[in-house]
Design a protein around this motif. Structure first.
Motif, PDB file in Angstrom:
ATOM      1  N   ARG A 124       0.833  -1.210   0.000  1.00 44.56           N
ATOM      2  CA  ARG A 124       0.000   0.000   0.000  1.00 44.56           C
ATOM      3  C   ARG A 124       0.865   1.257   0.000  1.00 44.56           C
ATOM      4  N   THR A 125       1.947   1.216   0.753  1.00 42.76           N
ATOM      5  CA  THR A 125       2.856   2.362   0.784  1.00 42.76           C
ATOM      6  C   THR A 125       3.486   2.577  -0.585  1.00 42.76           C
ATOM      7  N   TYR A 126       3.939   1.499  -1.180  1.00 39.21           N
ATOM      8  CA  TYR A 126       4.561   1.570  -2.500  1.00 39.21           C
ATOM      9  C   TYR A 126       3.548   2.045  -3.543  1.00 39.21           C
ATOM     10  N   ALA A 127       2.326   1.500  -3.466  1.00 42.51           N
ATOM     11  CA  ALA A 127       1.291   1.864  -4.433  1.00 42.51           C
ATOM     12  C   ALA A 127       0.924   3.339  -4.319  1.00 42.51           C
ATOM     13  N   GLN A 128       0.783   3.844  -3.105  1.00 38.52           N
ATOM     14  CA  GLN A 128       0.469   5.260  -2.912  1.00 38.52           C
ATOM     15  C   GLN A 128       1.541   6.137  -3.557  1.00 38.52           C
ATOM     16  N   PHE A 129       2.774   5.721  -3.406  1.00 35.84           N
ATOM     17  CA  PHE A 129       3.891   6.489  -3.949  1.00 35.84           C
ATOM     18  C   PHE A 129       3.828   6.544  -5.467  1.00 35.84           C
ATOM     19  N   ARG A 130       3.552   5.405  -6.088  1.00 31.89           N
ATOM     20  CA  ARG A 130       3.504   5.365  -7.549  1.00 31.89           C
ATOM     21  C   ARG A 130       2.238   6.034  -8.086  1.00 31.89           C
ATOM     22  N   ILE A 131       1.142   5.942  -7.362  1.00 29.00           N
ATOM     23  CA  ILE A 131      -0.089   6.643  -7.765  1.00 29.00           C
ATOM     24  C   ILE A 131       0.144   8.145  -7.749  1.00 29.00           C
ATOM     25  N   LYS A 132       0.732   8.622  -6.666  1.00 34.14           N
ATOM     26  CA  LYS A 132       1.011  10.056  -6.560  1.00 34.14           C
ATOM     27  C   LYS A 132       1.971  10.505  -7.662  1.00 34.14           C
ATOM     28  N   GLY A 133       2.975   9.695  -7.934  1.00 30.66           N
ATOM     29  CA  GLY A 133       3.927  10.033  -8.983  1.00 30.66           C
ATOM     30  C   GLY A 133       3.269  10.105 -10.351  1.00 30.66           C
ATOM     31  N   ALA A 134       2.361   9.176 -10.621  1.00 26.28           N
ATOM     32  CA  ALA A 134       1.669   9.165 -11.914  1.00 26.28           C
ATOM     33  C   ALA A 134       0.786  10.399 -12.069  1.00 26.28           C
ATOM     34  N   ILE A 135       0.130  10.803 -10.982  1.00 24.44           N
ATOM     35  CA  ILE A 135      -0.722  11.991 -11.038  1.00 24.44           C
ATOM     36  C   ILE A 135       0.119  13.247 -11.237  1.00 24.44           C
ATOM     37  N   LEU A 136       1.246  13.332 -10.555  1.00 33.69           N
ATOM     38  CA  LEU A 136       2.129  14.488 -10.722  1.00 33.69           C
ATOM     39  C   LEU A 136       2.684  14.558 -12.140  1.00 33.69           C
ATOM     40  N   ASP A 137       2.999  13.398 -12.705  1.00 37.07           N
ATOM     41  CA  ASP A 137       3.462  13.371 -14.095  1.00 37.07           C
ATOM     42  C   ASP A 137       2.381  13.901 -15.032  1.00 37.07           C
ATOM     43  N   GLU A 138       1.120  13.534 -14.770  1.00 40.17           N
ATOM     44  CA  GLU A 138       0.010  14.000 -15.592  1.00 40.17           C
ATOM     45  C   GLU A 138      -0.164  15.515 -15.458  1.00 40.17           C
ATOM     46  N   LEU A 139      -0.068  16.015 -14.241  1.00 38.32           N
ATOM     47  CA  LEU A 139      -0.197  17.459 -14.027  1.00 38.32           C
ATOM     48  C   LEU A 139       0.928  18.212 -14.731  1.00 38.32           C
ATOM     49  N   ARG A 140       2.112  17.624 -14.688  1.00 34.28           N
ATOM     50  CA  ARG A 140       3.243  18.266 -15.351  1.00 34.28           C
ATOM     51  C   ARG A 140       3.021  18.320 -16.858  1.00 34.28           C
ATOM     52  N   SER A 141       2.471  17.272 -17.421  1.00 37.06           N
ATOM     53  CA  SER A 141       2.232  17.239 -18.864  1.00 37.06           C
ATOM     54  C   SER A 141       1.149  18.235 -19.261  1.00 37.06           C
ATOM     55  N   LEU A 142       0.192  18.483 -18.344  1.00 35.69           N
ATOM     56  CA  LEU A 142      -0.864  19.456 -18.621  1.00 35.69           C
ATOM     57  C   LEU A 142      -0.359  20.890 -18.509  1.00 35.69           C
ATOM     58  N   ASP A 143       0.742  21.051 -17.753  1.00 34.02           N
ATOM     59  CA  ASP A 143       1.325  22.389 -17.536  1.00 34.02           C
ATOM     60  C   ASP A 143       0.232  23.364 -17.102  1.00 34.02           C
ATOM     61  N   TRP A 144      -0.517  22.955 -16.057  1.00 28.36           N
ATOM     62  CA  TRP A 144      -1.702  23.705 -15.672  1.00 28.36           C
ATOM     63  C   TRP A 144      -1.405  24.995 -14.915  1.00 28.36           C
TER      64      TRP A 144
END
Length: 247
Positions: free
Chosen positions: A68-88
């Motif tokens: 669960r700890t590992y999954a939370q970390f990768r979920i958060k990373g994936a969301i941050l990557d998406e936000l970065r690509s949106l350049d919001w």
């Protein structure tokens, strides 16, 4: 279920994803509270779902970390990557974050020690209250900027590696060395933060508390916790970049 890296059946993989789907929503909700409403929760959850699937595929039970700890970390990373690509975040917001980083770096270079908030505020020609308002405003931008700085820790800025990628176990000895070096640098930077900043980071990233919950623990407003968190992120980015330039 015991997860064995790379040898899950399709049914076991799907079961793992379904069993931990709640993590995607909880992480997405936390991040959504700190970004403009123009980015929908569905977009964040979609990106987070990809992070969860990636976690299921790459989790190694031999590592000393719970899934669960590992999954939370990768979920958060994936969301941050998406936000970065949106350049919001806007150019003006990005400029404010850069102005804070430059002021902080200048003050610490001049004084030869960690800077106080009041000293950075003075360098920017702002009152302490106005400076703290800026910290709250740039919170999400600071989070993304920190990850961008860590991406460049291996000097390969086109590698596409995120913070989470660099923390996963690698079989290549060179990768393991780079990972340990990056962890050592991160530990040194964190040790240079104030006790309050370290505590906020610990409660946020390791105890998985929200900013509001941290405020209740520390008897501070959510806004003030946000400011402390943002200040810590800006300091980490600034000092990581300074360490890079010293290498």
């Amino acid at each position: 279920m015991i997860v064995l890296k790379g040898i899950l059946s399709a049914e076991e993989r799907e079961a793992m994803i379904v069993a931990h789907a709640d993590l995607v929503r909880s992480v997405a909700l936390r991040i959504s509270m700190r970004i403009p409403q123009s980015v929908s929760l569905d977009e964040l959850m979609s990106a987070g779902s990809l992070g969860l699937m990636d976690a299921v595929d790459k989790f190694d039970p031999e590592k000393d970390v719970k899934f669960r700890t590992y999954a939370q970390f990768r979920i958060k990373g994936a969301i941050l990557d998406e936000l970065r690509s949106l350049d919001w975040f806007s150019r003006s917001l990005r400029k404010k974050a850069q102005d804070v980083e430059r002021a902080l770096a200048g003050v610490e270079r001049e004084l030869g020690r960690p800077a106080e908030e009041s000293e950075v505020a003075e360098a920017m020609g702002l009152s302490l209250e106005a400076y703290q308002d800026v910290l709250a405003e740039i919170h999400s931008a600071a989070l993304l900027n920190l990850d961008a700085s860590i991406r460049g820790a291996d000097k390969d800025r086109d590698s596409g590696k995120s913070f989470q990628d660099q923390l996963t176990g690698q079989d290549n000895p060179e990768d393991r060395f780079a990972e340990e070096e990056m962890k050592a640098r991160m530990a040194k930077v964190i040790a240079g933060l104030s006790e309050k900043e370290q505590l906020v980071l610990s409660l946020y990233y390791f105890e998985d508390l929200t900013l509001k919950e941290i405020g209740e623990v520390l008897d501070r407003t959510e806004s003030r916790v946000c400011q402390i968190h943002s200040a810590a992120l800006v300091k980490m980015r600034t000092r990581l970049r300074g360490a890079e330039m010293d290498v």
